[in-house]
Design an enzyme around this catalytic site. Structure first.
Site, PDB file in Angstrom:
ATOM      1  CB  CYS A  82      63.979  18.693 -28.891  1.00 30.64           C
ATOM      2  SG  CYS A  82      63.152  20.297 -28.984  1.00 30.64           S
ATOM      3  N   GLY A 140      59.782  33.773 -11.805  1.00 29.72           N
ATOM      4  CA  GLY A 140      58.821  34.849 -11.920  1.00 29.72           C
ATOM      5  C   GLY A 140      58.332  35.000 -13.342  1.00 29.72           C
ATOM      6  CB  CYS A 213      68.316  31.137 -29.712  1.00 20.95           C
ATOM      7  SG  CYS A 213      68.323  32.213 -28.252  1.00 20.95           S
ATOM      8  CB  CYS A 214      68.935  26.026 -32.250  1.00 18.11           C
ATOM      9  SG  CYS A 214      67.357  25.528 -31.509  1.00 18.11           S
TER      10      CYS A 214
END
Length: 394
Positions: A82, A140, A213-214
């Protein structure tokens, strides 16, 4: 750096979702031509070119640039997840600052596929193996959760547990991003949302809902980087300079079990400190910043990594409106990755374009008042962080 280099021209192609986008080479051609026109030069004046992209075969950079012209200029293809666009910019700036070249092109593009990011090579060692081991131990298993939101949602959950941060605080970042993007014709998502809308969206992981979220995005951006001497000799703009820049990669601290460090907190902090020291300023001098808000959680922790607010104070920083117009630092006036979009190879250069327009006073309704310096932050898991400080040249 040997000398402060100038951003002589910038250009972008409007970002779009994969279903509405043109091919990467068409987007790149548009962005490069816009940057060259902004600089007032032709491709023949470019001595080196750095092409950033993540998803594509080798030499996509050459193919895209050949649509503009075939001058024989050396083209280097760059892939750093990114932070790819800023990595191309880092190399271009370094070439000019070292005296190896006088006028260099950095451009980035991405033609992304719909859906979450995924690996394309399963027959060789995975560069995220060590990261995944730390993530699994800290959080987890999380069956069915895409990789990126699991990492960044986990970082947000760790921050919220440490400081008692409310879900509404993370959601407010998405609201702010949409409000800023409404004034950006290059942005994908420009319609307003409320905190209630954000929280009611489908839950993804940790504090993240879908509206935090993008999106997968296609797009391109470019910058012409020149020495001051070359710029003045050829009548190019010299009013925006790169005052300092740093790139860092992971250290052992990234893997000490803290989910925030796993997504680049320490990388970003170290790069920012190097930049502040080199430029002789502090974070208190920053009035506008384009930072890596791939998820609301990363914007929040980046406020602190970059020193824009103290550790554990991001919630108050947001609640007081210090991250937007009328506050202390206007963060992501473009709408950021959340609303403008995140075509991986183009993101860092789109940030460069936005901050160049801000320093020139050409950002229109997005313009931040009294901008003399501007901060850029771009990260890539795996990992690389690039922090760049621009200044209005005297």
């Amino acid at each position: 750096m040997k000398e402060r280099v100038r951003v002589a021209g910038v250009g972008m192609a409007p970002f779009a979702t994969p279903s509405k986008s043109e091919p990467y080479d068409v987007l790149a051609e548009r962005a490069v031509k816009a940057a060259l026109a902004d600089a007032g030069i032709g491709l023949a004046s470019i001595q080196q070119a750095y092409a950033g992209y993540v998803y594509g075969d080798s030499t996509c950079g050459q193919h895209a640039l050949y649509r503009v012209g075939m001058t024989g200029v050396p083209v280097v293809n760059v892939n750093n997840n990114c932070s790819t666009g800023s990595s191309a910019l880092f190399l271009a700036r370094q070439a000019v600052a070292s005296g190896a070249a006088d006028c260099v092109l950095a451009f980035g593009f991405e033609q992304m596929q719909r859906g979450a990011l995924k690996a394309h090579w399963d027959d060789r060692p995975d560069p995220f193996h060590r990261f995944d081991q730390v993530l699994e131990k800290a959080q987890g298993p999380a069956e069915g959760v895409p990789m990126a939101p699991r990492y960044f949602g986990g970082a947000g959950a760790a921050y919220a547990e440490r400081y008692g941060t409310a879900p509404e605080t993370f959601a407010a970042i998405s609201v702010k991003a949409r409000r800023h993007a409404a004034n950006n014709p290059y942005a994908v998502f420009r319609d307003p949302v409320t905190v209630e809308d954000v929280l009611a969206a489908p839950h993804i992981y940790g504090p993240l809902t879908r509206l935090q979220c993008c999106p997968p995005t296609c797009g391109a951006a470019a910058a012409v980087i020149a020495s001051e001497e070359f710029a003045r000799a050829h009548g190019l703009r010299t009013d925006v300079a790169i005052a300092a820049q740093a790139m860092t990669t992971d250290t052992e601290s990234s893997f000490d079990g803290d989910p925030m460090k796993l997504v680049g907190y320490d990388m970003a902090k170290a790069a920012a400190q190097q930049v502040y020291e080199a430029a002789g300023i502090g974070p208190e001098d920053i009035r506008v910043a384009e930072l890596h808000d791939c998820f609301t959680s990363n914007e929040l922790i980046s406020y602190e990594a970059l020193g824009l607010t103290g550790e554990g104070t991001a919630e108050k920083f947001i609640a007081d409106g210090d991250n937007t117009y009328g506050g202390r630092v206007v963060t992501n006036p473009s709408g950021g990755l959340l609303s403008k979009g995140h075509p991986l190879g183009a993101t860092g250069l789109a940030q460069c374009a936005e901050l160049t327009w801000q320093l020139r006073g050409e950002a229109g309704p997005r313009q931040v008042e009294d901008v003399t310096v501007a901060l850029q932050h771009n990260i890539g898991l795996g990992g690389a962080a690039v922090v760049t400080l621009y200044e209005k040249a005297r």
